[in-house]
Design an enzyme around this catalytic site. Structure first.
Site, PDB file in Angstrom:
ATOM      1  CE  LYS A   2      18.969  40.360   3.463  1.00  0.00           C
ATOM      2  NZ  LYS A   2      18.673  41.761   3.063  1.00  0.00           N
TER       3      LYS A   2
HETATM    4  C1  LIG Z   1      19.633  42.784   3.119  1.00  0.00           C
HETATM    5  C2  LIG Z   1      19.426  43.961   2.213  1.00  0.00           C
HETATM    6  C3  LIG Z   1      20.466  44.884   1.943  1.00  0.00           C
HETATM    7  C4  LIG Z   1      21.835  44.800   2.588  1.00  0.00           C
HETATM    8  O1  LIG Z   1      22.570  43.688   2.150  1.00  0.00           O
HETATM    9  P1  LIG Z   1      23.866  43.204   2.976  1.00  0.00           P
HETATM   10  O2  LIG Z   1      24.300  41.950   2.307  1.00  0.00           O
HETATM   11  O3  LIG Z   1      23.416  43.002   4.398  1.00  0.00           O
HETATM   12  O4  LIG Z   1      24.877  44.293   2.860  1.00  0.00           O
HETATM   13  C5  LIG Z   1      20.206  45.915   1.037  1.00  0.00           C
HETATM   14  N1  LIG Z   1      18.992  46.054   0.455  1.00  0.00           N
HETATM   15  C6  LIG Z   1      17.969  45.197   0.706  1.00  0.00           C
HETATM   16  C7  LIG Z   1      16.653  45.422   0.045  1.00  0.00           C
HETATM   17  C8  LIG Z   1      18.151  44.122   1.581  1.00  0.00           C
HETATM   18  O5  LIG Z   1      17.112  43.277   1.822  1.00  0.00           O
END
Ligand SMILES: *Cc1c(COP(=O)(O)O)cnc(C)c1O
Length: 470
Positions: free
Chosen positions: A112
């Site tokens: 993120k």
């Molecule tokens: C947020 C997250 C996801 C999922 O991502 P999306 O964009 O919501 O599909 C997968 N793995 C981790 C470690 C995350 O923090």
């Protein structure tokens, strides 16, 4: 570039407008009116570019005249200069066919950061000179909160209030938030569950008392600018592996469908992609939708991959909108039906278009643990539980062995040390730059699960900081 809402009631927005607004005023999600397209020669000419330069090339058409080229370049340099790996998103080979795209070299060790580090800069750039400040309010069950805090810490344009359920997130997750001591960062531990905290935040967004006092904003994954930033690493990976003259397949551990939707956009922009694999855990609404057309909400099941524990995948609406060829009336009917009944049967014409590019799998816990163990034995690499779900789905997907298959590694294994150790016997350690996390000072406020108390605290803090800022 002009943006429209999937529900059809909001048009003619600029990139700046949609970045600051997040959600459409009609409840829909913003998308560009058309997808920019690059030819093969142009894409091939980007091989070897530094990540931040590649990011500028790919994002420029979406940004249009909301930023000058020089502004965009300096925002990308600032966002990606803070990553601990020079390549920003390096590839690691696991066996002959399988690769990991490591997206966890940002400040909070999860993918993120790739989008939120840029979003923090965009907020600052767009608010500059407005004489206003954004008050970002969010609730977190872990990863999003820390990535958002690190994105806005110390920025004059924004103040962030992040609620977490007291005692119900891991120590690493809490400390990644509470050890950020910048005065514009406010962590609040709420008595109660994540859902209680989330409900309070939703109520604040609709509370005129709050909205009259401060300019509230969200950083959740429906913000278009976040998705846009994630398109870049699909190109970066493909260019490393012989693209665009060779097709690549990707497996993406998925919750809200944001990350994998960015892969879809890369494909629409001209990047040859063999297949996109949507990997879920037991919270499998997307697997059911793609494999049988059953998009219906079911009970939330806590798993070892908590960032994928969702009931509804908000960004799936963006894909459906494209699949009905931007027919916003048909889309709004589908989504309103879903909101009323918690279920939606996806028509076969739409599902056929989806499965032409997407496959899906729901990975159970045993398979996740076996995959962590397998990868460690095959290559010495440790996987976090989210990444393991992606790799498990990739290994099951029966993609022709001549096609490189890239699994997005979404979190550093040391964020989830217990699950990793149980699966393979090795306890991952935090990288050196945050190795002292457990020695750092923490700052947070504990409040009861009482809406009025929390709202009053936020307004008092936001206003006192405003007057200090002059
Ligand atoms: C947020 C997250 C996801 C999922 O991502 P999306 O964009 O919501 O599909 C997968 N793995 C981790 C470690 C995350 O923090």
């Amino acid at each position: 570039m002009e943006y429209i809402s999937t529900r059809g009631q909001s048009e003619g927005q600029s990139f700046r407008d949609v970045t600051l607004a997040g959600l459409g005023s009609d409840g829909g999600l913003y998308v560009p009116k058309n997808w920019p397209r690059f030819d093969m020669e142009t894409i091939a000419s980007w091989a070897g570019l530094p990540y931040a330069d590649l990011a500028c090339r790919i994002m420029q058409p979406f940004i249009g005249d909301s930023l000058t080229d020089a502004q965009l370049k300096s925002l990308c340099d600032a966002a990606y200069g803070g990553f601990s790996h020079d390549a920003v998103a390096p590839l690691v080979q696991i066996d002959q066919q399988h690769w990991l795209l490591e997206l966890f070299h940002g400040p909070t060790l999860a993918f993120k950061d790739v989008a939120l580090q840029l979003l923090g800069g965009l907020f600052e750039e767009f608010m500059q000179g407005s004489g206003k400040r954004l008050t970002i309010i969010g609730a977190t069950s872990g990863d999003t909160g820390s990535a958002a805090i690190h994105a806005v810490a110390g920025r004059a344009a924004a103040e962030i209030f992040m609620l977490h359920p007291s005692g119900r997130i891991s120590d690493v997750q809490r400390r990644q938030m509470t050890t950020v001591l910048a005065p514009n960062v406010h962590n609040i531990a709420i008595e109660g569950s994540f859902d209680d905290a989330q409900a309070m935040v939703k109520r604040m967004f609709n509370d005129p008392h709050v909205n009259n006092a401060v300019h509230v904003s969200a950083v959740n994954s429906i913000n278009w600018a976040r998705l846009m930033a994630q398109i870049v690493y699909y190109f970066a990976a493909a260019l490393q592996l012989g693209g665009p003259h060779r097709k690549i397949a990707f497996s993406v551990p998925t919750g809200n469908f944001g990350d994998v939707f960015a892969g879809y956009v890369a494909h629409k922009m001209g990047l040859p992609i063999e297949r996109l694999i949507v990997a879920t855990n037991r919270n499998d609404i997307l697997d059911r939708a793609i494999s049988s057309g059953d998009y219906s909400r079911s009970a939330l099941e806590p798993t070892a991959a908590p960032s994928m524990d969702i009931q509804v995948s908000s960004n799936f609406e963006r894909l459906l909108f494209d699949m009905v060829e931007q027919d916003s009336t048909r889309l709004a009917d589908m989504m309103q039906g879903f909101e009323a009944t918690n279920r939606l049967t996806i028509d076969s014409d739409i599902r056929e278009r989806i499965t032409a590019l997407f496959s899906s799998a729901a990975v159970q816990h045993d398979d996740l643990a076996r995959t962590i163990d397998w990868a460690y034995r095959a290559s010495g690499e440790l996987l976090d539980p989210h990444t393991a779900i992606g790799l498990a789905a990739a290994r099951d997907a029966q993609i022709d062995t001549s096609v490189p298959l890239v699994t997005l590694a979404t979190a550093h294994p040391a964020k989830f040390p217990d699950a990793v150790e149980r699966a393979c016997g090795i306890r991952p350690v935090l990288p050196g730059r945050i190795g002292d996390l457990f020695d750092r000072q923490e700052k947070f406020k504990e409040l009861p699960g009482d809406y009025d108390a929390v709202a009053a605290y936020i307004l008092a803090q936001a206003n006192s900081d405003l007057s200090q800022a002059g």
